[in-house]
Scaffold this active site. Structure first.
Site, PDB file in Angstrom:
ATOM      1  N   HIS A 175      50.596  32.413  42.433  1.00 20.53           N
ATOM      2  CA  HIS A 175      50.987  33.721  42.965  1.00 20.53           C
ATOM      3  C   HIS A 175      50.823  34.796  41.873  1.00 20.53           C
ATOM      4  O   HIS A 175      51.804  35.321  41.333  1.00 20.53           O
ATOM      5  CB  HIS A 175      52.450  33.621  43.410  1.00 20.53           C
TER       6      HIS A 175
ATOM      7  N   GLU B 159      46.519  35.949  45.178  1.00 16.28           N
ATOM      8  CA  GLU B 159      47.010  34.583  45.067  1.00 16.28           C
ATOM      9  C   GLU B 159      45.935  33.566  45.459  1.00 16.28           C
ATOM     10  O   GLU B 159      45.445  33.567  46.587  1.00 16.28           O
ATOM     11  CB  GLU B 159      48.240  34.417  45.954  1.00 16.28           C
TER      12      GLU B 159
END
EC number: 5.1.3.15
Length: 306
Positions: A180, A280
């Site tokens: 992320h 991400e």
């Protein structure tokens, strides 16, 4: 994949490292790398990279000014590891939902304590590996048994992260996951993401309907999309170009909370949305993976200057 130097690196025991040392950040134990060419910091909780840069440069990653380094609390910024599921469990495929026993998003790896496996150093690079053996300890939130091994490779070229999952259970295992990555920008309205043109995506803000990307991704407010693409991406801001080269991934999540959601997020400045974006590298939505008994899968990303 990151290039290796011609000289073999040397594996050293704690206390013998030349560039790596233990450090406490807030209440969390961390590994800090101070190499002549680059700097990095990783917390053992979450195997969370919170800093990487060339020496005497700004952090390549965005880290919230309000981030709290506390046991059991997810760190806002850097590169959280979302594993062994990504996002809201209820929005995951049935094969994943069947094994998740909590409504909490993004799995448990980002607040779990990982174990140091190895530090390897040379004049040109540093490699650090951490592991998480996820079995009975997590039975209250997840039915499964898997080994996660994450390796960080730092060099003048950039930072590479490789997350390898091995199914240790006695049945097939389904997982979704993401690295992320939070990136900084001085102005989100003058920031664009290249490499997703003509890709289909799920717009989670529009009832999870599908759409097709036309040209670069611009940020005009809250953005939350799952792209069906694992292509090379370039994030362009007024200050820099950052290239993200994913592997083991056919999906990319692009996120910015926008002004309204930013005010509801924990450890997030009200105006922080103006200075960050998330790109991400993922196995999300239809790109989830199923591992047979003993099978492994590696998800990774190389982050370098574009």
């Amino acid at each position: 994949m990151a290039e290796r130097s011609d000289k073999p690196s040397t594996t050293l025991a704690p206390g013998q490292w030349s560039f790596t040392r233990w450090k406490t950040i807030g209440q969390l134990e961390a590994l800090e790398v101070q190499h002549p060419l680059f700097e990095a910091a990783i917390t053992l909780q979450g195997a969370h990279l919170v800093h990487f840069s060339h020496s005497n440069e700004k952090n390549w990653l965005w880290l919230s000014d309000l981030a709290r380094f506390q046991p059991g609390r997810a760190i806002r910024g850097g590169i959280p590891v979302c594993w062994p599921w990504f996002g809201d469990p209820a929005r995951n495929p049935p094969a994943i939902r069947a094994h998740v026993k909590t409504p909490s998003a993004h799995g448990f790896a980002r607040t779990a304590l990982w174990q140091l496996e190895d530090v390897s150093e040379s004049a040109h690079e540093v490699e650090i590996s951490l592991s998480l053996n996820a079995g009975d300890e997590f039975h209250e939130v997840w039915e499964g048994h898997a080994l996660a091994l994450i390796t960080f490779h730092f060099s003048l070229r950039g930072c590479q992260i490789a997350l390898t999952t091995t199914n240790l259970a006695h049945a097939p295992m389904a997982l979704s996951q993401a690295l992320h990555t939070y990136l900084p920008t001085p102005d989100i309205t003058r920031t664009r993401l290249l490499g997703l043109g003509n890709s289909q995506y799920i717009d989670t803000l529009k009832d999870w309907n599908y759409a097709t990307q036309d040209g670069p991704v611009y940020f005009m407010g809250e953005t939350d999309r799952i792209y069906e693409s694992g292509d090379v991406l370039v994030a362009t801001t007024p200050e820099r170009r950052t290239k993200l080269i994913g592997f083991g991934s056919d999906s990319t999540v692009v996120w910015n909370p926008g002004p309204e959601k930013a005010q509801r997020l924990s450890d997030f400045p009200d105006t922080g949305w103006r200075n960050m974006l998330c790109v991400e590298t993922a196995n999300a939505a239809g790109d989830y993976r199923v591992l047979n008994i003993g099978q492994s899968h590696t998800l990774g990303v190389l982050i370098e200057r574009g």
